[in-house]
Design a protein around this motif. Sequence first.
Motif, short mmCIF file in Angstrom:
data_model
loop_
_atom_site.label_atom_id
_atom_site.label_comp_id
_atom_site.label_asym_id
_atom_site.label_seq_id
_atom_site.Cartn_x
_atom_site.Cartn_y
_atom_site.Cartn_z
N PRO A 199 0.82 -1.21 0.00
CA PRO A 199 0.00 0.00 0.00
C PRO A 199 0.86 1.27 0.00
O PRO A 199 1.94 1.31 0.61
N ILE A 200 0.38 2.29 -0.70
CA ILE A 200 1.07 3.58 -0.79
C ILE A 200 0.10 4.67 -0.36
O ILE A 200 -0.99 4.79 -0.93
N GLY A 201 0.48 5.45 0.64
CA GLY A 201 -0.36 6.55 1.10
C GLY A 201 -0.20 7.75 0.17
O GLY A 201 0.92 8.16 -0.14
N LEU A 202 -1.32 8.29 -0.27
CA LEU A 202 -1.31 9.42 -1.19
C LEU A 202 -2.14 10.56 -0.63
O LEU A 202 -3.13 10.33 0.07
N LYS A 203 -1.74 11.76 -0.97
CA LYS A 203 -2.53 12.95 -0.63
C LYS A 203 -3.19 13.43 -1.92
O LYS A 203 -2.52 13.67 -2.92
N ALA A 204 -4.51 13.58 -1.88
CA ALA A 204 -5.25 14.03 -3.07
C ALA A 204 -5.18 15.54 -3.19
O ALA A 204 -5.39 16.26 -2.22
N GLU B 264 -6.63 18.88 -5.69
CA GLU B 264 -7.91 19.23 -6.33
C GLU B 264 -8.05 18.56 -7.70
O GLU B 264 -7.18 18.71 -8.55
N PRO B 265 -9.15 17.83 -7.93
CA PRO B 265 -9.37 17.28 -9.27
C PRO B 265 -9.75 18.40 -10.24
O PRO B 265 -10.15 19.48 -9.82
N LYS B 266 -9.61 18.12 -11.51
CA LYS B 266 -10.02 19.09 -12.52
C LYS B 266 -10.93 18.38 -13.51
O LYS B 266 -10.63 17.29 -13.98
N PHE B 267 -12.05 19.02 -13.79
CA PHE B 267 -13.04 18.47 -14.70
C PHE B 267 -12.98 19.22 -16.02
O PHE B 267 -12.92 20.45 -16.04
N PHE B 268 -12.99 18.47 -17.12
CA PHE B 268 -12.92 19.07 -18.45
C PHE B 268 -14.23 18.85 -19.19
O PHE B 268 -14.95 17.88 -18.94
N GLU B 269 -14.51 19.73 -20.11
CA GLU B 269 -15.77 19.73 -20.86
C GLU B 269 -16.04 18.41 -21.57
O GLU B 269 -17.19 17.96 -21.66
N ALA B 270 -15.01 17.74 -22.06
CA ALA B 270 -15.19 16.48 -22.80
C ALA B 270 -15.47 15.29 -21.89
O ALA B 270 -15.57 14.16 -22.36
N GLY B 271 -15.59 15.53 -20.58
CA GLY B 271 -15.88 14.44 -19.65
C GLY B 271 -14.65 13.84 -19.00
O GLY B 271 -14.74 12.92 -18.19
N VAL B 272 -13.48 14.36 -19.32
CA VAL B 272 -12.23 13.89 -18.73
C VAL B 272 -12.09 14.49 -17.34
O VAL B 272 -12.44 15.65 -17.12
N VAL B 273 -11.59 13.69 -16.40
CA VAL B 273 -11.32 14.17 -15.04
C VAL B 273 -9.84 13.93 -14.75
O VAL B 273 -9.35 12.81 -14.89
N ARG B 274 -9.14 15.01 -14.36
CA ARG B 274 -7.74 14.86 -13.97
C ARG B 274 -7.68 14.62 -12.45
O ARG B 274 -8.17 15.44 -11.67
N LEU B 275 -7.10 13.52 -12.09
CA LEU B 275 -6.86 13.19 -10.69
C LEU B 275 -5.39 13.45 -10.40
O LEU B 275 -4.54 13.13 -11.25
N HIS B 276 -5.10 14.04 -9.26
CA HIS B 276 -3.71 14.39 -8.95
C HIS B 276 -3.44 14.00 -7.51
O HIS B 276 -4.09 14.49 -6.59
N TYR B 277 -2.46 13.12 -7.33
CA TYR B 277 -2.08 12.65 -6.01
C TYR B 277 -0.58 12.83 -5.79
O TYR B 277 0.21 12.69 -6.72
N VAL B 278 -0.22 13.14 -4.55
CA VAL B 278 1.17 13.29 -4.16
C VAL B 278 1.51 12.16 -3.20
O VAL B 278 0.75 11.89 -2.26
N ASN B 279 2.64 11.51 -3.43
CA ASN B 279 3.10 10.45 -2.56
C ASN B 279 3.48 11.07 -1.22
O ASN B 279 4.21 12.06 -1.18
N GLN B 280 2.99 10.50 -0.13
CA GLN B 280 3.28 11.07 1.21
C GLN B 280 4.56 10.55 1.77
O GLN B 280 4.93 9.53 1.87
#
Length: 178
Positions: A155-160, A162-178
Amino acid sequence: MEERKLKLYISMSVDGFIATKDDDLSWLSIAEKEGEDYGYAAFTKDVDTYIVGRRTYEVVLKLCEGKFPPAEKFDCYVISREERAPENGVQFYNGDLEKLVYELKQRPGGTIYCDGGGAIVKLLMAKSLIDEYIIFMMPTMLGDGIRLFQGGVKPIGLKALEPKFFEAGVVRLHYVNQ
């Protein structure tokens, strides 16, 4: 000197696949929108090194008629099990991936960009070498194919971030390794 960061920047289907079983990436075109680069230019502004697996490299070569566009901008390392001479502006690396990443992180430079594939991501995750995960969730389910996350790592702990939502339905998820 601050240690360089290795960032995974990749797209996947909602059900976790980065390609079909036969390495097809054409499904990524569902999100093509004129004038939208999904933050790629901003992300690559600080990138100077690119790491990718051999299979992904070969898929890109086929899609780009024998050219490898990342080699025009970055120092490129293609991770391979076999020894090969440099070609298309890339260096093939068949040694210890952890050693390569450690050496790259110690050198002066910008961000190290990993673009997959799944086997390379698993190796990097197993050694906690990925500093940030930037994943573009594409608005489709492939049902089967090549998984981004193949399992078999601790298991790897991540800090989320802010996601970003795009008009075409794409969602950018961004996590930083803790």
